[in-house]
Structures are given as structure tokens and as C-alpha cells.
Scaffold this active site. Structure first.
Site, PDB file in Angstrom:
ATOM      1  N   ARG A  96      84.097-113.860  44.571  1.00  0.00           N
ATOM      2  CA  ARG A  96      84.863-112.936  45.083  1.00  0.00           C
ATOM      3  C   ARG A  96      86.491-112.677  44.584  1.00  0.00           C
ATOM      4  NH1 ARG A  96      86.644-112.403  49.688  1.00  0.00           N
ATOM      5  NH2 ARG A  96      85.914-110.159  50.173  1.00  0.00           N
ATOM      6  N   CYS A 150      83.708-120.168  31.088  1.00  0.00           N
ATOM      7  CA  CYS A 150      84.147-119.459  29.901  1.00  0.00           C
ATOM      8  C   CYS A 150      84.396-118.002  30.053  1.00  0.00           C
ATOM      9  CB  CYS A 150      83.484-119.890  28.738  1.00  0.00           C
ATOM     10  SG  CYS A 150      83.253-121.622  28.550  1.00  0.00           S
TER      11      CYS A 150
HETATM   12  N1  LLP Z   1      74.978-104.141  57.444  1.00  0.00           N
HETATM   13  C1  LLP Z   1      74.739-103.636  56.109  1.00  0.00           C
HETATM   14  C2  LLP Z   1      73.780-102.842  56.008  1.00  0.00           C
HETATM   15  C3  LLP Z   1      75.383-104.229  55.120  1.00  0.00           C
HETATM   16  O1  LLP Z   1      75.162-103.773  53.867  1.00  0.00           O
HETATM   17  C4  LLP Z   1      76.522-105.225  55.128  1.00  0.00           C
HETATM   18  C5  LLP Z   1      77.246-105.881  53.924  1.00  0.00           C
HETATM   19  C6  LLP Z   1      76.595-105.796  56.528  1.00  0.00           C
HETATM   20  C7  LLP Z   1      76.054-105.182  57.535  1.00  0.00           C
HETATM   21  C8  LLP Z   1      77.751-106.829  56.849  1.00  0.00           C
HETATM   22  O2  LLP Z   1      79.029-106.278  56.705  1.00  0.00           O
HETATM   23  P1  LLP Z   1      80.214-107.337  56.918  1.00  0.00           P
HETATM   24  O3  LLP Z   1      80.361-107.576  58.709  1.00  0.00           O
HETATM   25  O4  LLP Z   1      79.998-108.805  56.215  1.00  0.00           O
HETATM   26  O5  LLP Z   1      81.336-106.536  56.501  1.00  0.00           O
HETATM   27  N2  LLP Z   1      80.098-109.033  48.874  1.00  0.00           N
HETATM   28  C9  LLP Z   1      81.298-108.398  49.376  1.00  0.00           C
HETATM   29  C10 LLP Z   1      80.928-107.803  50.641  1.00  0.00           C
HETATM   30  C11 LLP Z   1      79.593-106.810  50.416  1.00  0.00           C
HETATM   31  C12 LLP Z   1      79.121-106.301  52.028  1.00  0.00           C
HETATM   32  C13 LLP Z   1      77.709-105.474  51.793  1.00  0.00           C
HETATM   33  N3  LLP Z   1      77.196-105.155  52.840  1.00  0.00           N
HETATM   34  C14 LLP Z   1      82.427-109.254  49.524  1.00  0.00           C
HETATM   35  O6  LLP Z   1      82.298-110.425  49.178  1.00  0.00           O
HETATM   36  O7  LLP Z   1      83.611-108.854  50.088  1.00  0.00           O
END
Ligand code: LLP
Length: 414
Positions: A312, A342
Site C-alpha cells: 500500500r 530492490c
Molecule cells: N465491493 C466491491 C465491489 C469492491 O470492489 C470493493 C473494493 C469492496 C466492496 C470493499 O471496499 P472497502 O470496504 O474495503 O473499501 N487495494 C486498495 C483498495 C482496493 C479496493 C477495491 N475494491 C487499498 O489498499 O487501498
């Protein structure tokens, strides 16, 4: 609120010292707190109790089957985006009837498997995907439960990489086209039109965007009801933010109350898909300080945890809180906490005030979401181990990889 608190200058994971856990399991190590997870799940349940509802934990945020099993036992359903995630949910002994499936690129194999498994709802993201679902459902003689993921054109006011509800994002179908498709879907014998869905982005720290999106879904719901098409649920997706640094996100209750108010008088279930808010602050990443050095004006603290373990900071420039598992009480100095990979963007944190000695355990807080699930073996580094703490007991929930695991699927051609 989480259960990683200091006791006599030692960071605890519930009743266990983080330094004792790493002595037992090694570093880098993901440590989760069961009490924190259960507490978060209860906060969502309580906030939604006035209405028929389903909390679908976003598997992508933390996909370890022990975590999924725990949440399933607390009543959670799941939001998945691939067949791999559905297999995980099944391996976690969770109920497929509580699974919703989103994603712009579901393959025919994935759609067929999801239908045969009997999931709750497929969130369809394009006209062409809908056609594919119809054909597969007809062939399988299954009535496919479907919703359209609507792209409401709402700015989630978050990092551009995790904003998904704008017209120029690849996700969902705009409201006008969605309305037309719903009218067609209602005529289809192979489909069971069961919901309306949206997910506009992640790490939202204010309620306005989700209220705006929900209002648009509600307008569509009412327009469809006027045509005699009554869907069973409205799914507002995930996206509730957490505190990494000095953010002030709403609580689940503050987030959901204005939405529940707008649904008053309607016989419709509310679904949501929280990932980060459920698990981010229920997990930490612990890494050991290997070396320190000065280059130019910079003081570098080099740990054995890097961007392969937690991407992240490198990927989004995310600022995540870093603390020392043992407080020494000496003067703090400004340092960049970096990993062994690296790449110059291999850092866990930049310009942090820390009092560090070699051998110390540094802890990245808020690492439970999109931490282990996004880890990789880049630089041929082993995937980290994961541990779940329950009061005074720790359980290994993913063993550290062996070196042989790194290349076991590769084939030499003699
Ligand atoms: N539903 C759908 C269709 C999604 O695409 C996502 C997350 C969620 C629910 C859950 O969202 P949350 O409640 O976790 O915000 N890797 C990124 C976050 C990517 C989120 C992708 N979709 C990070 O580390 O910030």
C-alpha cells in the site's frame, strides 16, 4: 477501536506481547486480533439491525480462510470478485447463499461455477456480461439471481486508484442503461432480478458520497417498482474508510443511519460489502529492524518487511502508522522505514519520528486490509506468516512459505 494497546512499554496483541509472537513465528508477520474483528462485525450488525440486511465482507481485503470462517460464524456473507475467492469462501465453510459476486471480467467458467454453487446474487457489470449470464443460466437450467452494478457517477473523493463510481471508471453500468436493462431482464425466464448494486470507491472518510449514490439507487428502485419490477435488495457496496493517520471517518452507525432513514417504509433488504472497515485495524504487520544507515540527509531504518509484504505505501503512497513494539523512551529521530526489495519505492513509511535500535520490531498498524491479500513473492521473497490472536492464545493461520514454494510450479526444460 482495536486491541493492539501498550502495556508497560510493550505493544500487546490482545493479551500477548507482539515481541513474544515474533519470537515464536518469525518476521515479517501479520497478526490479527479476533476480538477486534468480532467487535467490528457487531458494530455493523447493530447499525443495520432495524432492517433486513446482509453484511458481505469483501474477501479481497483479507482473504485468509481462517478470517473468513470467523466472520462467517459471526453471520457475515461475502463479496467476491473471482472464482478463487468463491473457492476460499467454500473452504472457509461459509454459506454460498450469502455470497454476492462483483467484477467486470467474470469468465464463463466463473459464472457457471457461481450459478451451480447457488450464490445469492451476481452483480452484472455490462450488457455483454448479462448476455453471457443468460446463455449460461439457460444451458444450466438455473434461474440466475442478478443485480446490475450501477455506476452512479459519484465522486468518492478518495485516491484515484480506488475510486470506482465515476463515469470514466471501468466499473458498473450508468443509470439510464441500467434502467433499460432491468426492463429487459424482468422479461427473461432465465433470470431472477433480485437487487440493485453499486460500489463507488474505497477509504471514504465522509458520508456525502455514499448518501448521493444511495439516493440514485433509490430513484432507480422506485422507477422499477412503478413498472412492477420489485427487487429484494439494495447493495450499497463497501468503501467506509478507517483511521490510518489522522483521518476522521464516520462510524458504521453514522455511515448507515442516513441511508436507513431514506429506506424507511420500503420493503427492501440492505446489503453492504465492507472490507477495510472490518479488518484494517484488526491487523498489524510486524517486521524486524536489520540495519540503519545515513545517506545524504536521510536516516534509513531497514527492516525485513518490504513492499512485497505490504504494497500500500508503494502503490498508493498510503501513509500508515508505524510504531515500535517496545518503547525505549529515548529521543526520536526522523527516519525512512524501508524494506529489502530492490526498488526505491520499497518503503513502509517516510519521514517518521521513531526511536529505533537494531533488532527492534517495528509494527505497521492498520495492515489487516489489503496487506497479506496483496502480498507477493517479488524478489523471490517468501510470503509472510499470519497469526490470529484470541485473548491469550495465538493460532498460526498461514504458515510462512518455504523457499521451495517459490519455484515449485516452474519447469526446467533440459
Ligand atoms: N465491493 C466491491 C465491489 C469492491 O470492489 C470493493 C473494493 C469492496 C466492496 C470493499 O471496499 P472497502 O470496504 O474495503 O473499501 N487495494 C486498495 C483498495 C482496493 C479496493 C477495491 N475494491 C487499498 O489498499 O487501498
Amino acid at each position: 477501536m482495536d486491541y493492539f494497546l501498550y502495556k508497560e512499554n510493550e505493544l500487546m496483541a490482545e493479551s500477548l506481547k507482539v515481541t513474544d509472537l515474533v519470537a515464536q513465528y518469525g518476521t515479517p508477520l501479520y497478526i490479527y486480533s479476533k476480538a477486534t474483528l468480532v467487535r467490528h462485525m457487531q458494530a455493523f450488525e447493530t447499525a443495520m439491525q432495524s432492517r433486513r440486511h446482509l453484511i458481505c465482507f469483501a474477501v479481497k481485503s483479507c482473504s485468509n480462510i481462517a478470517i473468513l470462517h470467523l466472520l462467517a460464524k459471526c453471520g457475515a456473507g461475502f463479496d467476491i470478485v473471482s472464482m478463487g475467492e468463491l473457492k476460499r469462501v467454500l473452504a472457509a465453510k461459509a454459506d454460498p447463499k450469502k455470497v454476492v459476486y462483483s467484477g467486470v471480467g467474470k469468465t464463463a467458467e466463473e459464472i457457471a461455477f457461481a450459478l451451480k454453487t447457488g450464490i445469492n446474487c451476481l452483480n452484472v457489470e455490462s450488457r455483454e456480461e448479462l448476455q453471457q449470464v443468460k446463455e449460461i443460466a439457460t444451458e444450466l437450467k438455473i434461474k440466475a439471481p442478478v443485480a446490475i452494478r450501477v455506476n452512479p457517477g459519484v465522486d468518492a473523493k478518495t485516491h484515484p486508484y480506488i475510486s470506482t463510481g465515476l463515469k470514466n471508471n471501468k466499473f458498473g453500468i450508468c443509470e439510464e442503461e441500467a434502467y433499460d436493462l432491468y426492463l429487459q431482464m424482468a422479461e427473461e425466464k432465465s433470470l431472477n432480478v433480485c437487487g440493485i448494486d453499486a460500489h463507488i470507491g474505497s477509504q471514504m472518510t465522509s458520508v456525502e458520497p455514499i448518501i448521493e449514490a444511495s439516493e440514485k439507487l433509490l430513484i432507480l428502485y422506485k422507477k422499477l417498482a412503478d413498472k412492477g419490477i420489485k427487487v429484494d435488495h439494495i447493495d450499497i457496496g463497501g468503501g467506509l474508510g478507517v483511521i490510518y493517520d489522522n483521518e476522521t471517518p464516520p462510524s458504521p452507525d453514522e455511515y448507515l443511519t442516513p441511508i436507513l432513514k431514506r429506506l424507511e417504509g420500503l420493503d427492501v433488504a440492505l446489503y453492504m460489502e465492507p472490507g477495510r472497515a472490518m479488518v484494517a485495524n484488526a491487523g498489524i504487520l510486524a517486521a524486524r529492524v536489520l540495519y540503519q544507515k545515513d545517506n545524504g540527509d536521510k536516516h534509513f531504518v531497514i527492516t525485513d518487511g518490504g513492499m512485497n509484504d505490504l504494497i500500500r505505501p508503494a502503490l498508493y503512497g498510503a501513509k500508515m502508522n508505524i510504531v515500535n513494539a517496545t518503547l525505549h523512551g529515548n529521543t526520536k529521530r526522523l527516519c525512512d522505514v524501508v524494506g529489502p526489495v530492490c526498488e526505491s519505492d520499497d518503503f513502509l513509511g517516510k519521514e517518521r519520528l521513531l526511536d529505533v535500535q537494531n533488532g527492534d520490531i517495528l509494527v505497521v498498524r492498520g495492515a489487516g486490509a489489503y496487506g497479506a491479500s496483496m502480498s507477493s513473492t517479488y524478489n523471490s521473497r517468501k510470503l509472510p506468516a499470519e497469526v490470529l490472536v484470541d485473548g491469550g492464545t495465538s493460532h498460526l493461520i498461514r504458515k510462512r512459505q518455504d523457499y521451495e514454494d517459490l519455484y515449485k510450479d516452474e519447469i526446467i526444460i533440459e
